[in-house]
Design an enzyme around this catalytic site. Structure first.
Site, PDB file in Angstrom:
ATOM      1  CD  GLN A 218      -3.310 -17.426  11.042  1.00 26.25           C
ATOM      2  OE1 GLN A 218      -2.499 -16.637  10.592  1.00 26.25           O
ATOM      3  NE2 GLN A 218      -2.959 -18.608  11.512  1.00 26.25           N
TER       4      GLN A 218
ATOM      5  CG  HIS B 134       3.182 -16.258  11.964  1.00 29.34           C
ATOM      6  ND1 HIS B 134       2.009 -16.908  11.655  1.00 29.34           N
ATOM      7  CD2 HIS B 134       2.888 -14.941  11.938  1.00 29.34           C
ATOM      8  CE1 HIS B 134       1.054 -16.009  11.448  1.00 29.34           C
ATOM      9  NE2 HIS B 134       1.564 -14.804  11.603  1.00 29.34           N
TER      10      HIS B 134
ATOM     11  CG  ASN C 168       0.246 -11.327  11.318  1.00 29.25           C
ATOM     12  OD1 ASN C 168       0.153 -12.463  10.839  1.00 29.25           O
ATOM     13  ND2 ASN C 168       0.500 -11.127  12.594  1.00 29.25           N
TER      14      ASN C 168
END
Ligand SMILES: *[C@@H]1O[C@H](CO)[C@@H](O)[C@H](O)[C@H]1NC(C)=O
Ligand SMILES: *[C@@H]1O[C@H](CO)[C@@H](O)[C@H](O)[C@H]1NC(C)=O
Length: 342
Positions: free
Chosen positions: A142, A285, A306
């Protein structure tokens, strides 16, 4: 009684003393100095600072982080290890501000979700790894944009789409960042997976990663690309909150979006093993549970994808302890799980 030493015993004694000295020597040989470690790290990660002042500031942070990581790892009994990764010159505050963007709060939902299609599931395999079933795309990054929520939702959608159609298609996070802006979701400033599913549902689908590639910044919605649909969903459901058995039933059936508290330094520098905390339950998160299992030493874990690139953790994944006594689950993983339906 006289102590008689024969040659063999002397040799043994010399060896023992020698080993002892070399062990001591090992510890006293100075490490590469911290400055050298910083230079090496900069070279490894291609980090360039604009001037000496910035370099000095970053060096100080790097040094504190490395000291924290070294002292953590020096405790022998840890179930997991920390590593000097690409985030080693960021303070934990900076790191959190740039990466975590889950907006905790059930109040922000504009819809009601009570159905749980997996409530009657009884047979759950002992372990699951959706990567091995071809339902998980490669680890994404990201960057410095708090749109973890988009990555989490997209990974869950990629999963159910593969399970339904047999095709694994990498889908667009940038479309969510740019176009899912009329509700609570705010691109790089945070959002919620459920709201992303709601957007995808009303948009009749999502386009591919390659058609609408990731930029890592907020930009204007490309409505032409938004209208192109590579995959769709028929709805979304929440897993009953604070119930790891319910979460297990869901993850046994498909990848599931989960929110966690990833605020700690241990999370920032996690490099492998089963993560056992410390962490709280201030969800900040969004990630995706893509399986579960039991480690060699018998610790049960969730396999979590993740979106911090593949150099973080176990090639971009973290195994998080499962089945803890707190009903919220480790780092609050069981508090707000949800999944798209197809
Ligand atoms: C689960 O089983 C109960 C009892 O048979 C039934 O009423 C319920 O509709 C089932 N739930 C689902 C999601 O199938
Ligand atoms: C947790 O979920 C399971 C499976 O859906 C259910 O049977 C159980 O009653 C739930 N436990 C609690 C405390 O709600």
């Amino acid at each position: 009684m006289a102590l008689k030493l024969d040659n063999k015993m002397i040799l043994a004694l010399v060896l023992v003393i020698g080993m002892h000295f070399s062990a001591v020597n090992c510890r006293t040989i100075p490490d590469a100095t911290m400055a050298e470690r910083h230079e090496q790290w900069m070279a490894n990660y291609g980090r360039v600072y604009k001037d000496d002042t910035e370099k000095a500031t970053r060096f100080k942070i790097f040094k504190e982080n490395v000291e924290f990581i070294d002292s953590f790892n020096n405790v022998g009994s840890r179930a997991y290890k920390l590593g000097i990764n690409e985030f080693a010159d960021l303070t934990n505050e900076e790191f959190r501000a740039s990466r975590n963007g889950y907006k905790m709060a059930s109040h922000q939902k504009s819809f009601d979700n009570t159905a749980f299609k997996y409530e009657n599931v009884t047979a759950v395999p002992a372990s699951m790894d959706w990567r091995k079933k071809g339902a998980v795309t490669g680890v994404k990054d990201q960057g410095q944009c708090g749109c973890c929520w988009a990555f989490s939702a997209v990974a869950a959608m990629e999963g159910i789409n593969q399970l339904t159609t047999g095709k694994l298609i990498s889908l667009s996070e940038q479309e969510l960042v740019d176009c899912d802006t009329s509700g609570e979701d705010q691109g790089c400033n945070g959002g919620l997976m459920d709201n992303a599913f709601e957007f995808i549902l009303h948009n009749n689908g999502l386009t591919t990663e390659s058609n609408y590639p990731y930029k890592g910044t907020d930009s204007t919605c490309n409505s032409q690309k938004e209208a192109s649909h590579a995959a769709k969903i028929t709805g979304h459901e929440d897993v009953p909150a604070n119930n790891e058995s319910a979460l297990l039933k869901a993850v046994a059936k498909q990848p599931v979006s989960v929110a966690i508290d990833a605020s700690g330094m241990a999370f920032q520098f996690y490099s492998g093993g089963v993560f056992t905390g410390d962490c709280g339950t201030e969800l900040d998160h969004g990630v995706t549970a893509v399986g579960y299992g039991t480690s060699e030493d018998g610790t049960k874990y969730w396999l979590v994808k993740n979106s911090w690139g593949s150099s973080w953790g176990e090639e971009g994944y973290i195994r998080m302890e499962r089945g803890i006594s707190a009903k919220e689950g480790l780092c609050g993983i069981a508090m707000e799980p949800s999944y798209p339906t197809a």
